[in-house]
Design an enzyme around this catalytic site. Structure first.
Site, PDB file in Angstrom:
ATOM      1  N   HIS A  67      -2.373 -89.057   2.751  1.00  0.00           N
ATOM      2  CA  HIS A  67      -1.079 -88.907   2.086  1.00  0.00           C
ATOM      3  C   HIS A  67      -0.352 -90.256   1.999  1.00  0.00           C
ATOM      4  CE1 HIS A  67       2.593 -86.577   0.954  1.00  0.00           C
ATOM      5  NE2 HIS A  67       3.191 -87.646   1.447  1.00  0.00           N
ATOM      6  N   GLU A  68      -0.238 -90.904   3.149  1.00  0.00           N
ATOM      7  CA  GLU A  68       0.498 -92.179   3.163  1.00  0.00           C
ATOM      8  C   GLU A  68      -0.275 -93.260   2.415  1.00  0.00           C
ATOM      9  OE1 GLU A  68       3.582 -92.031   4.031  1.00  0.00           O
ATOM     10  OE2 GLU A  68       3.374 -90.013   4.888  1.00  0.00           O
ATOM     11  N   HIS A  89       0.884 -93.180  -1.051  1.00  0.00           N
ATOM     12  CA  HIS A  89       2.133 -93.943  -1.222  1.00  0.00           C
ATOM     13  C   HIS A  89       1.831 -95.443  -1.178  1.00  0.00           C
ATOM     14  CE1 HIS A  89       4.973 -90.665  -1.155  1.00  0.00           C
ATOM     15  NE2 HIS A  89       4.559 -90.218   0.008  1.00  0.00           N
ATOM     16  N   GLU A 140       5.785 -89.141  -5.144  1.00  0.00           N
ATOM     17  CA  GLU A 140       5.037 -88.174  -4.344  1.00  0.00           C
ATOM     18  C   GLU A 140       3.688 -87.833  -4.998  1.00  0.00           C
ATOM     19  OE1 GLU A 140       5.901 -87.660  -1.435  1.00  0.00           O
ATOM     20  OE2 GLU A 140       4.885 -85.858  -0.742  1.00  0.00           O
TER      21      GLU A 140
END
Ligand code: ZN
Length: 410
Positions: free
Chosen positions: A175-176, A179, A205
């Site tokens: 997930h990160e 980003h 997101e």
């Protein structure tokens, strides 16, 4: 844009909001710990009143909520969000109910102890493979994973490694990393300008959901990575790809948004979106909120919390004075699939590449087509530039339907 907004607000209101937020966050922490909504209620009432005042000063065309949503998702009217959410709700609620009727999948690959150092090393391999540039970024550990970027050359992500739940560390890393890849893909000419970072929270997101879910929970991804993971964790030696794939996609309606699986996650957002719109429209009183919360949970997820700490008090957003933030999470999910579909349309070999552990085409495409805009445009404009059409919930719904129909044999 941000300047335009703040120019319309008197210093008195800005100061009152800041003070009310600080008091509310403090009260919220205590209220959550004691599962006591009543002590938080006056703070929430105050924040809603100040947000309404703010919305009236900022101005809006049709819906007061628009003025607040605009702070997180510029130029995205609530009406447009309603439309896509209504469509998703219609598809998701029966899909989740149908899954609940089916026998649960075998979750044994998720259980047991996984050495933390081995988890870290495997996560670093994955990070390297998908193309998060470790020469221009780093990963550390923290209880609540996040990404901070000082420039496109200094991007820091964190993960939370848990010994008896390996999914925490790995999916946080993915997930990160999404980003982080986004941040590393912002063009250098925008660095140091106000156009450097996000303007649209949903756009921010979307890459994290792309790497975490669309890629990271796909069968193709694990065709490549399961054999590698087995080298780190011999206890998985006998687990076959199908069992593993089903396990990491297990659907379990939960009370807590941040624990939610990919399928039920958006239902948690719909609960909050419906309620905060009603609060801002003054159609719902704060005193009625806990019951309204439980009713929505029952209607969308089929479960009800036995106390408010696991219900209306679980998230910090409202206590922080953020109304209009929640929908951006679901929009990010929706966009991750709409963008991925477009990437595959332009590069039909992407799924096969993922199977081979090659992620360059997809990553370079996201950088070249999405991340290059930085904060130049609002969501709708970026979606049009990337996909040639408007925001569309159908690819996302289709993706979920296909995926879970197969997993649960619907
Ligand atoms: Zn995120």
């Amino acid at each position: 844009e941000g300047y335009e907004r703040s120019r319309k607000l008197p210093a008195r209101l800005v100061a009152e909001l800041a003070q009310a937020r600080a008091l509310a966050v403090d009260a919220w922490r205590k209220a959550k710990e004691a599962a006591d909504f009543k002590t938080f209620a006056p703070h929430l009432e105050r924040l809603i009143a100040l947000n309404i005042e703010q919305a009236e000063l900022l101005g809006y065309e049709e819906d007061r909520y628009d003025a607040l949503l605009d702070g997180f998702e510029p130029d995205m009217p609530a009406r447009a969000v309603d439309e896509v959410f209504a469509e998703l709700k219609e598809g998701l609620v029966p899909l989740v109910a149908a899954v609940a009727e089916k026998p649960q999948v075998d979750d044994s690959p998720l259980r047991g102890r996984f050495d933390k150092q081995q988890q870290w090393d495997f996560g670093m391999d994955v990070l390297h493979a998908i193309g998060f540039d470790l020469a221009r970024g780093r990963q550390d550990e923290s209880a609540h994973p996040f990404t901070t970027s000082f420039s496109n050359d200094d991007v820091r992500i964190t993960t939370n490694i848990v010994e008896d739940d390996w999914t925490s560390g790995l999916f946080s890393t993915l997930h990160e990393a999404g980003h982080g890849i986004h941040a590393q893909g912002i063009p250098s000419e925008l660095i140091g300008t106000p156009l450097m970072w996000r303007r649209s929270l949903a756009i921010s997101e979307s890459p994290s959901r792309l790497w975490e879910n669309v890629v990271g929970r796909s069968r193709a991804f694990w065709e490549h990575f399961l054999p590698k993971m087995k080298q780190y964790f011999p206890q998985l030696a006998d687990v076959d790809l199908d069992t593993f794939y089903r396990a990491i996609n297990i659907v379990k309606p939960s009370l807590i948004r941040t624990d939610a699986d990919e399928l039920t996650y958006n239902l948690h957002i719909f609960v909050r979106f419906d309620l905060e719109r009603a609060l801002i429209a003054e159609k719902l009183k704060v005193s009625e909120l806990p019951d309204a919360w439980n009713d929505k949970m029952k209607a969308y997820l089929g479960i009800v919390p036995d106390n408010d700490a696991k219900g209306v008090l679980q998230d910090i957003h409202w206590a922080s004075g953020y109304f209009g933030y929640f929908p951006t999470y679901a929009l990010g999910n929706l966009l991750s699939v709409q963008f991925y579909e477009q990437a595959v349309k332009e590069h039909p070999d992407i799924p096969e590449q993922i199977r081979q552990g090659q992620f360059d085409t997809l990553r370079v495409w996201t950088n070249g087509r999405i991340h290059r805009y930085g904060a130049l445009f609002p969501l709708m404009e970026i979606v049009r530039r990337v996909t040639g059409r408007g925001l569309d919930g159908r690819p996302y719904m289709e993706y979920l339907r296909t995926k879970y129909t197969e997993i649960y044999g619907l």
